[in-house]
Design an enzyme around this catalytic site. Structure first.
Site, mmCIF file in Angstrom:
data_model
loop_
_atom_site.group_PDB
_atom_site.id
_atom_site.type_symbol
_atom_site.label_atom_id
_atom_site.label_comp_id
_atom_site.label_asym_id
_atom_site.label_seq_id
_atom_site.Cartn_x
_atom_site.Cartn_y
_atom_site.Cartn_z
ATOM 1 N N ARG A 62 0.814 -1.210 0.000
ATOM 2 C CA ARG A 62 0.000 0.000 0.000
ATOM 3 C C ARG A 62 0.856 1.273 0.000
ATOM 4 N NH1 ARG A 62 -3.484 2.534 4.606
ATOM 5 N NH2 ARG A 62 -5.109 3.636 3.449
ATOM 6 N N HIS A 66 0.283 4.579 -2.382
ATOM 7 C CA HIS A 66 0.075 5.948 -1.887
ATOM 8 C C HIS A 66 1.223 6.875 -2.278
ATOM 9 C CE1 HIS A 66 -3.366 5.373 1.223
ATOM 10 N NE2 HIS A 66 -3.507 4.550 0.212
ATOM 11 N N ASN A 94 -3.519 8.746 4.907
ATOM 12 C CA ASN A 94 -2.276 8.176 5.441
ATOM 13 C C ASN A 94 -2.200 8.167 6.970
ATOM 14 O OD1 ASN A 94 -1.487 7.982 2.748
ATOM 15 N ND2 ASN A 94 -0.298 9.892 2.787
ATOM 16 N N HIS A 194 -6.434 -5.860 -2.036
ATOM 17 C CA HIS A 194 -7.185 -6.020 -0.786
ATOM 18 C C HIS A 194 -7.438 -7.496 -0.470
ATOM 19 C CE1 HIS A 194 -8.778 -1.580 -0.963
ATOM 20 N NE2 HIS A 194 -7.483 -1.657 -0.745
HETATM 21 C C1 HEM Z 1 -9.282 1.409 -5.671
HETATM 22 C C2 HEM Z 1 -9.153 2.334 -4.736
HETATM 23 C C3 HEM Z 1 -8.688 2.028 -3.350
HETATM 24 C C4 HEM Z 1 -9.298 2.433 -2.206
HETATM 25 C C5 HEM Z 1 -10.547 3.282 -2.100
HETATM 26 C C6 HEM Z 1 -8.533 1.894 -1.115
HETATM 27 C C7 HEM Z 1 -8.815 2.101 0.220
HETATM 28 C C8 HEM Z 1 -8.193 1.464 1.268
HETATM 29 C C9 HEM Z 1 -8.532 1.629 2.638
HETATM 30 C C10 HEM Z 1 -9.608 2.573 3.182
HETATM 31 C C11 HEM Z 1 -7.749 0.808 3.372
HETATM 32 C C12 HEM Z 1 -7.767 0.633 4.887
HETATM 33 C C13 HEM Z 1 -6.997 1.776 5.503
HETATM 34 C C14 HEM Z 1 -7.237 1.873 6.995
HETATM 35 O O1 HEM Z 1 -8.362 1.740 7.438
HETATM 36 O O2 HEM Z 1 -6.252 2.141 7.722
HETATM 37 C C15 HEM Z 1 -6.897 0.125 2.467
HETATM 38 C C16 HEM Z 1 -5.939 -0.792 2.821
HETATM 39 C C17 HEM Z 1 -5.092 -1.402 1.909
HETATM 40 N N1 HEM Z 1 -4.972 -1.103 0.581
HETATM 41 FE FE1 HEM Z 1 -6.254 -0.032 -0.511
HETATM 42 N N2 HEM Z 1 -7.495 1.171 -1.602
HETATM 43 C C18 HEM Z 1 -7.541 1.230 -2.970
HETATM 44 C C19 HEM Z 1 -6.617 0.698 -3.841
HETATM 45 C C20 HEM Z 1 -5.491 0.010 -3.458
HETATM 46 C C21 HEM Z 1 -4.397 -0.327 -4.329
HETATM 47 C C22 HEM Z 1 -4.293 0.086 -5.796
HETATM 48 C C23 HEM Z 1 -3.511 -1.033 -3.589
HETATM 49 C C24 HEM Z 1 -2.183 -1.616 -4.004
HETATM 50 C C25 HEM Z 1 -1.914 -2.020 -5.219
HETATM 51 C C26 HEM Z 1 -4.061 -1.145 -2.263
HETATM 52 C C27 HEM Z 1 -3.498 -1.857 -1.224
HETATM 53 C C28 HEM Z 1 -3.998 -1.889 0.053
HETATM 54 C C29 HEM Z 1 -3.492 -2.777 1.089
HETATM 55 C C30 HEM Z 1 -2.458 -3.874 0.874
HETATM 56 C C31 HEM Z 1 -4.157 -2.451 2.262
HETATM 57 C C32 HEM Z 1 -3.913 -3.048 3.654
HETATM 58 C C33 HEM Z 1 -2.757 -2.297 4.291
HETATM 59 C C34 HEM Z 1 -2.353 -2.749 5.675
HETATM 60 O O3 HEM Z 1 -2.852 -3.736 6.213
HETATM 61 O O4 HEM Z 1 -1.482 -2.064 6.250
HETATM 62 N N3 HEM Z 1 -5.243 -0.475 -2.216
HETATM 63 N N4 HEM Z 1 -7.176 0.551 1.177
#
Ligand code: HEM
Ligand code: NAG
Length: 321
Positions: A62, A66, A94, A194
């Site tokens: 992630r 970002h 972030n 995800h």
């Molecule tokens: C399509 C639009 C996307 C939205 C709206 C989105 C939104 C989010 C949100 C809200 C979270 C949880 C954050 C939290 O509550 O702290 C999250 C976690 C995550 N996102 Fe996305 N995301 C998107 C696309 C992506 C992309 C493109 C990637 C990587 C290629 C990605 C990888 C991740 C990962 C791996 C997590 C978990 C991180 C952790 O456990 O530390 N996301 N995302």
């Protein structure tokens, strides 16, 4: 005469090619002579970090996303705030959410000890993202490198919705990715990230308490660890993939078909709209998911890199040299 015309043609074609592609200088062998062991060093640190905590693999993936969606993949997200400078770390998407900065610091210091002043922080983040995916069971690919680091960051850009929020509509998501040169298919397949990692209650509260396109048992279970009222429970965590939260697989897409997407922005990808067919196809075909994920990751890593004489190689990823 013919020779001169030919030379002119070749000359102008070269200028066209060079002028057109800002990522022309990223290549998989950029450090071949200057830091041949960089990939080994990054992998060993990521391996030990993910060995300690599997979620770190998700966090590093992630981090790259970002970074790339604000000013391009330039390490801007890594800059700490100072008394005279406010970077991206406290931006809404972030703050209290993006992790992995310490792991990047460890990698950077090891890389500096073998090849001082050579490898950018932006490249380290891109390589660490790939290694994370592989360690959690996902596909591998050759990472293009040669990015340089920014001297700036943009809190306002990081807060402007360029990184889409979890409340996004499908149209929103499509537009935000298109603005970065990524297609709808790239957006859908990258959302497959995800399949690993966790989200905070504040990111999915509205969905589990007010939406109807959600499996009722799943919603009830999630409510058990995410209180309705905003406040003290905001940071309680739930896995983004209810089935296999620490394996990089295609279960994410199956969850969406079962109405078990955790985020609103997950479930909109399978809610009667234009992306339903892609979700169905990735849910049945893990190989296609892996293949298209790799293609899209490389495309995401190509967003606006600083190359040539632009940017710098930071010594410490948190600070401007
Ligand atoms: C399509 C639009 C996307 C939205 C709206 C989105 C939104 C989010 C949100 C809200 C979270 C949880 C954050 C939290 O509550 O702290 C999250 C976690 C995550 N996102 Fe996305 N995301 C998107 C696309 C992506 C992309 C493109 C990637 C990587 C290629 C990605 C990888 C991740 C990962 C791996 C997590 C978990 C991180 C952790 O456990 O530390 N996301 N995302
Ligand atoms: C970031 O999170 C901290 C809590 O860790 C909070 O005190 C601060 O107000 C937040 N900053 C912004 C800009 O939301």
């Amino acid at each position: 005469m013919a020779i001169i015309v030919n030379l002119l043609l070749i000359f102008s074609a070269t200028i066209l090619i060079m002028g057109n592609t800002s990522s022309a200088q990223l290549s998989t062998n950029h450090y071949k002579k200057t830091c041949p062991n960089v990939f080994k060093v990054v992998k060993s640190v990521v391996k030990s970090a993910v060995g300690k905590e599997k979620r770190m693999g998700a966090s590093l993936l992630r981090l790259h996303f970002h970074d790339c969606f604000v000013q391009g993949c330039d390490g801007s997200i890594l800059l700490d705030d100072t008394s005279s400078f406010k970077g991206e770390k406290t931006a809404d998407p972030n703050n209290n959410s993006v992790r992995g900065y310490d792991v990047i610091d460890v990698i950077k210091s090891k890389v500096e000890s073998v090849c001082p002043g050579v490898v950018s922080c932006a490249d380290i983040v891109a390589i660490a993202a790939r290694d994370s995916v592989v360690l959690l069971g996902g596909p591998s690919w050759e990472v293009k490198v040669g990015r340089r680091d920014s001297r700036t960051a943009s809190l306002s850009a990081a807060n402007s919705g360029q990184i889409p929020p979890p409340s996004s509509t499908l149209g929103n998501l499509i537009n935000r990715f298109r603005a970065k040169g990524l297609s709808t298919k790239d957006m859908v397949v990258l959302s497959g990230a995800h399949t690993i990692g966790q989200a905070r209650c504040t990111s999915f509260r509205t969905r589990i308490y007010s939406e109807t396109n959600i499996d009722s048992f799943f919603a009830r279970t999630r409510r058990g660890n995410c209180p309705r009222t905003p406040g003290s429970g905001d940071n309680k965590l739930a896995p983004l993939d209810v089935k296999t939260p620490t394996s990089f697989d295609n279960a994410y897409f199956k969850n969406l078909i079962d109405k078990k997407g955790l985020l609103h922005s997950d479930q909109v990808l399978y809610n009667g709209g234009s992306t339903d067919s892609l979700i169905k196809s990735y849910s049945k075909n893990p190989k296609a998911f892996n293949k298209d994920f790799v293609t899209a990751m490389i495309r995401m890593g190509d967003i606006n890199p600083l190359t040539g004489s632009k940017g710098v190689i930071r010594k410490n990823c948190r600070k401007i040299n």
